[in-house]
Each structure stands twice: as structure tokens, then as C-alpha cells.
Motif scaffolding. Structure first.
Motif, short mmCIF file in Angstrom:
data_model
loop_
_atom_site.label_atom_id
_atom_site.label_comp_id
_atom_site.label_asym_id
_atom_site.label_seq_id
_atom_site.Cartn_x
_atom_site.Cartn_y
_atom_site.Cartn_z
N VAL A 322 76.08 32.48 31.24
CA VAL A 322 76.07 33.67 30.41
C VAL A 322 77.37 33.81 29.62
N SER A 323 78.48 33.46 30.24
CA SER A 323 79.78 33.75 29.63
C SER A 323 80.23 32.71 28.62
N ARG A 324 79.85 31.42 28.80
CA ARG A 324 80.31 30.38 27.88
C ARG A 324 79.32 29.24 27.86
N LYS A 325 79.52 28.38 26.83
CA LYS A 325 78.65 27.22 26.70
C LYS A 325 79.07 26.13 27.68
N THR A 326 78.10 25.60 28.42
CA THR A 326 78.36 24.51 29.36
C THR A 326 77.32 23.43 29.19
N THR A 327 77.59 22.29 29.71
CA THR A 327 76.64 21.19 29.67
C THR A 327 75.62 21.37 30.79
N HIS A 328 74.36 21.37 30.48
CA HIS A 328 73.32 21.63 31.47
C HIS A 328 72.55 20.35 31.78
N ARG A 329 72.01 20.32 32.97
CA ARG A 329 71.19 19.19 33.39
C ARG A 329 69.78 19.70 33.66
N LYS A 330 68.79 18.86 33.38
CA LYS A 330 67.39 19.21 33.62
C LYS A 330 66.85 18.42 34.80
N GLU A 331 66.02 19.09 35.59
CA GLU A 331 65.37 18.47 36.73
C GLU A 331 64.04 19.16 36.98
N ALA A 332 63.23 18.54 37.81
CA ALA A 332 61.92 19.12 38.15
C ALA A 332 62.11 20.29 39.11
N ILE A 333 61.68 21.46 38.70
CA ILE A 333 61.83 22.66 39.54
C ILE A 333 60.53 23.45 39.54
N ARG A 334 60.36 24.27 40.60
CA ARG A 334 59.19 25.16 40.69
C ARG A 334 59.57 26.52 40.08
N LEU A 335 58.76 26.95 39.14
CA LEU A 335 59.05 28.21 38.45
C LEU A 335 59.00 29.40 39.39
N ASP A 336 58.05 29.38 40.35
CA ASP A 336 57.91 30.55 41.22
C ASP A 336 59.14 30.77 42.07
N LEU A 337 59.78 29.66 42.50
CA LEU A 337 60.99 29.80 43.31
C LEU A 337 62.15 30.31 42.47
N ILE A 338 62.24 29.82 41.23
CA ILE A 338 63.31 30.27 40.34
C ILE A 338 63.16 31.76 40.04
N VAL A 339 61.91 32.19 39.80
CA VAL A 339 61.67 33.61 39.52
C VAL A 339 62.04 34.46 40.72
N GLU A 340 61.71 33.98 41.91
CA GLU A 340 62.04 34.74 43.12
C GLU A 340 63.54 34.90 43.27
N GLU A 341 64.30 33.82 43.03
CA GLU A 341 65.76 33.91 43.12
C GLU A 341 66.31 34.89 42.07
N SER A 364 53.55 25.05 39.91
CA SER A 364 53.77 23.84 39.13
C SER A 364 55.25 23.61 38.90
N ASN A 365 55.58 22.34 38.70
CA ASN A 365 56.97 21.95 38.39
C ASN A 365 57.15 21.83 36.88
N VAL A 366 58.36 22.14 36.41
CA VAL A 366 58.74 21.96 35.01
C VAL A 366 60.11 21.31 34.97
N MET A 367 60.41 20.66 33.83
CA MET A 367 61.73 20.09 33.63
C MET A 367 62.64 21.16 33.01
N ALA A 368 63.64 21.58 33.75
CA ALA A 368 64.52 22.64 33.26
C ALA A 368 65.80 22.64 34.06
N ASP A 369 66.76 23.46 33.61
CA ASP A 369 68.03 23.62 34.29
C ASP A 369 67.88 24.78 35.24
N PRO A 370 67.94 24.56 36.52
CA PRO A 370 67.72 25.66 37.48
C PRO A 370 68.76 26.76 37.39
N SER A 371 69.98 26.43 36.92
CA SER A 371 71.01 27.48 36.83
C SER A 371 70.78 28.43 35.66
N LYS A 372 69.88 28.05 34.72
CA LYS A 372 69.61 28.91 33.58
C LYS A 372 68.32 29.70 33.74
#
Length: 372
Positions: A322-341, A364-372
Motif C-alpha cells: 500500500v505504501s510504496r511500489k515493490t516487486t511482486h511475485r505470482k504463484e498459484a493461490i486459492r481465492l477463498d483463503l485470501i479473502v478470508e485472511e 479454484s486457484n489463480v496466478m496472483a501475488d498473495p500479499s496483494k
């Protein structure tokens, strides 16, 4: 003259001029009567033949020749006067017609002249109005804070207002004839071509361009133009531009401030979770000390410590995103778990009176950065 015989008996010659005179002066009708009366004394003198020396004596032969000649002269005088009167009447008729025509044309000319005078007055009044209107709008154009410009479809500048000089240091004379590519699209020939293509295709365009001033300063302007095609003339673009350099700088600052505000809002909620994570790490660290003689339990405690540390790292990563631009990595993640967090973070940062209704319908899994 006829009665006395005149000088050496020449009175008869003078009498022949009498019909010419009376016909000319009195006309054909009265002239005929007057010429006939002329014969009365001639005939009377021949009939009476007075003995006085005053009266002339004419022979019958002379009298016959005189009367014959006189009648011939009267006849030709009559014809001449009749012809002259006919021509005179014709001339009088033509003169009357000409006078009438002249009068009519004069009246028409007077009417046309009045119409022309009225039209001239109207034109002068219109010119005054147009001049006042032109001065009014010229004053508006020159005093408006925006840049106003007119260019043809090759980009050649045709007209500008005084604001160009105030903003960039270029006078109107310096700008007229220049191409906007050198001012608005410096080192951007492709953007300039697309600008002209959009203007032609959509009869206008709007967007942003960067202008370099005469001193080298680069400013950002928001522009909008419209294609105008006067009858019988080539189309030209009428446009205006507004300096948004300061506005965009303020927007960037505002966005940065909003991010910082968002960080502050999240910090209140994240601090609670972060404190729980630290408490968990400290608790499992104490348990690890107690289980120093039991390797299996120590391994479990260390595993929980690593889980807590990973959660702490994820929280830190979210704040950095949120505060600054950083280099992000993408990996297979479950959207429902990310939403819960994410909902856990939201739950800690919003009032308890707000209820969150969450329903997950996919794992389902998607390719995304889990920290974002």
C-alpha cells in the motif's frame, strides 16, 4: 402695301410671305382663314378700281397670276404647317412620354436611393455591432486564463491568444506559422500523428500533452479541440488547453496522503493481529524452553513459531504494498483463503456494528501475488 402698290409695284412679292407667317403663327385652320381674308382687298381693288392716286392699278392678267401664285403658296404653307404641327405634336407626345418616364425613373431612383441609404445605415449599424462584438470576444479570448489556439490539419498554428506568451514566453508572432508538433508533442511524432488522426476521425479530441517553455520548463496541459469546417474552406481545429501541472502534482500528493491515511487506518486493526502473532511466537518460544528435553515437542513449537513469523511477514508485505511500489511475485493461490485472511484484517479495522456476510462459492486457484 398691296393697295398702294409698294415701291415700284413690288408689293405683291411681300404679300407672298403673308401665308407663311400666318400659318406658322396661327396654325392651319386660323391661318387658312387669315390667308383667305388677304384676298378680299385684292379682289375689291380689282372690282372697284378707285380713281385715287393712292391706290395701285393692277391688270386682270396680273391679278389672276397673283391669286394663283398666292393660292399655291397658301396650299404649300398649309401642307408645311400641317406637317410641322404633326411633327410638333409627335415631339410633344414624345416629350410628355419622356417627362413621364423621367418622372417615373426619378421616383424609382429616389425610392432606390432611400432603400440604399437605409441599407447603408443598417450596414453601418451592423458593422458597429460586429465591431463591438469582435472587441468583446477578443477581450474575452485575450483575458481568459486558458490557452486558445487554431491550427490546420497539418498542425500549422493559425491563431493563438496572449496566454501563450504568459505561459511559455512565445509571442503571437513567433507562434503563428509554427507546427504544434514542436510545442505540444516534442520528440513524440507518433503521438502527434495519432492526435491528428483522432481529430479527423472523431471531429475532435481531448487528452493531455506536455509543453516545454522557452526557458526549458516542462508543463502538463489538458486539452480539448473540435474540428470546424467553414463552407468552402479547409477544416481547422479550434482548441483550448489548461495548465494542470500543479493539479496533477497535488493529485499525486493527495493520493500519497490517502495511502498514508489508509495505512494508519489499517495499522489500528493490524496492530491487534500483529500483537496476537507476537504473543503466539513468544508463547511457543516459552513452550520450547520448557520442552527442551523433548525434541518432538520442540519441533512442534518451532513450527508454530515459523507459522506466526510467516503471518507477520505477510502483514508487513501488505503494508509495503500500500505504501510504496515493490516487486511482486505470482504463484498459484486459492481465492477463498485470501479473502478470508483479508476479512480478518477488515474485521479488526472496522466498527463491530458493521456485519460482514461472506460466502465462498469456489476453491479454484489463480496466478496472483498473495500479499496483494
Amino acid at each position: 402695301l398691296y393697295l398702294s402698290g409698294g415701291l415700284d409695284g413690288s408689293a405683291g412679292l411681300f404679300c407672298f410671305s403673308y401665308p407663311l407667317i400666318v400659318y406658322y403663327m396661327l396654325g392651319t385652320v386660323i391661318g387658312s382663314v387669315a390667308s383667305g381674308f388677304m384676298l378680299v382687298p385684292c379682289i375689291a381693288l380689282w372690282v372697284i378700281q378707285p380713281a385715287s392716286d393712292f391706290f395701285a392699278v393692277y391688270s386682270t392678267n396680273f391679278l389672276i397670276r397673283f391669286i394663283g401664285a398666292y393660292c399655291v403658296i397658301c396650299f404649300f404653307s398649309y401642307l408645311f404647317e400641317r406637317t410641322r404641327q404633326a411633327h410638333q405634336n409627335e415631339l410633344n407626345g414624345i416629350n410628355i412620354s419622356l417627362k413621364s418616364l423621367v418622372k417615373q425613373r426619378t421616383e424609382e431612383l429616389i425610392t432606390v436611393n432611400r432603400m440604399l441609404e437605409a441599407d447603408i445605415k443598417k450596414r453601418k449599424a451592423t458593422e458597429v455591432i460586429l465591431k463591438e462584438s469582435e472587441q468583446k470576444y477578443r477581450s474575452i479570448v485575450e483575458n481568459i486564463s486558458d490557452l486558445l489556439y487554431v491550427h490546420d490539419m497539418s498542425g500549422r498554428i493559425i491563431e493563438t491568444n496572449i496566454q501563450f506568451k504568459d505561459h511559455f514566453g512565445y509571442s503571437r508572432e513567433e507562434l503563428i506559422g509554427q507546427n504544434i508538433e514542436t510545442l505540444f508533442f516534442e520528440n513524440e511524432p507518433d503521438n502527434f500523428k495519432r492526435y491528428l488522426d483522432r481529430t479527423k476521425e472523431h471531429l475532435g479530441d481531448e487528452g493531455l500533452f506536455h509543453i516545454r517553455t522557452k526557458t526549458g520548463q516542462q508543463l502538463t496541459f489538458e486539452y480539448k479541440n473540435k474540428l470546424v469546417a467553414d463552407l468552402g474552406e479547409k477544416p481547422v481545429a479550434h482548441g483550448f488547453a489548461r495548465d494542470v501541472t500543479e493539479k496533477r502534482d497535488l493529485e499525486k500528493k493527495l493520493l500519497r496522503a490517502e495511502k498514508m491515511e489508509a495505512i494508519g487506518t489499517l495499522a489500528g486493526g493490524i496492530a491487534h493481529d500483529f500483537n496476537n502473532i507476537l504473543t503466539s511466537i513468544l508463547s511457543f518460544s516459552e513452550l520450547a524452553k520448557l520442552h527442551k528435553h523433548d525434541p518432538k515437542e520442540i519441533e512442534k513449537d518451532i513450527h508454530q513459531i515459523m507459522i506466526g513469523a510467516q503471518k507477520a511477514a505477510d502483514l508487513v508485505q501488505q503494508i509495503l504494498t500500500v505504501s510504496r511500489k515493490t516487486t511482486h511475485r505470482k504463484e498459484a493461490i486459492r481465492l477463498d483463503l485470501i479473502v478470508e485472511e483479508t476479512l480478518k484484517l477488515l474485521r479488526a479495522s472496522i466498527p463491530a456494528t458493521i456485519e460482514i456476510d461472506y460466502r465462498a462459492r469456489t476453491q479454484s486457484n489463480v496466478m496472483a501475488d498473495p500479499s496483494k
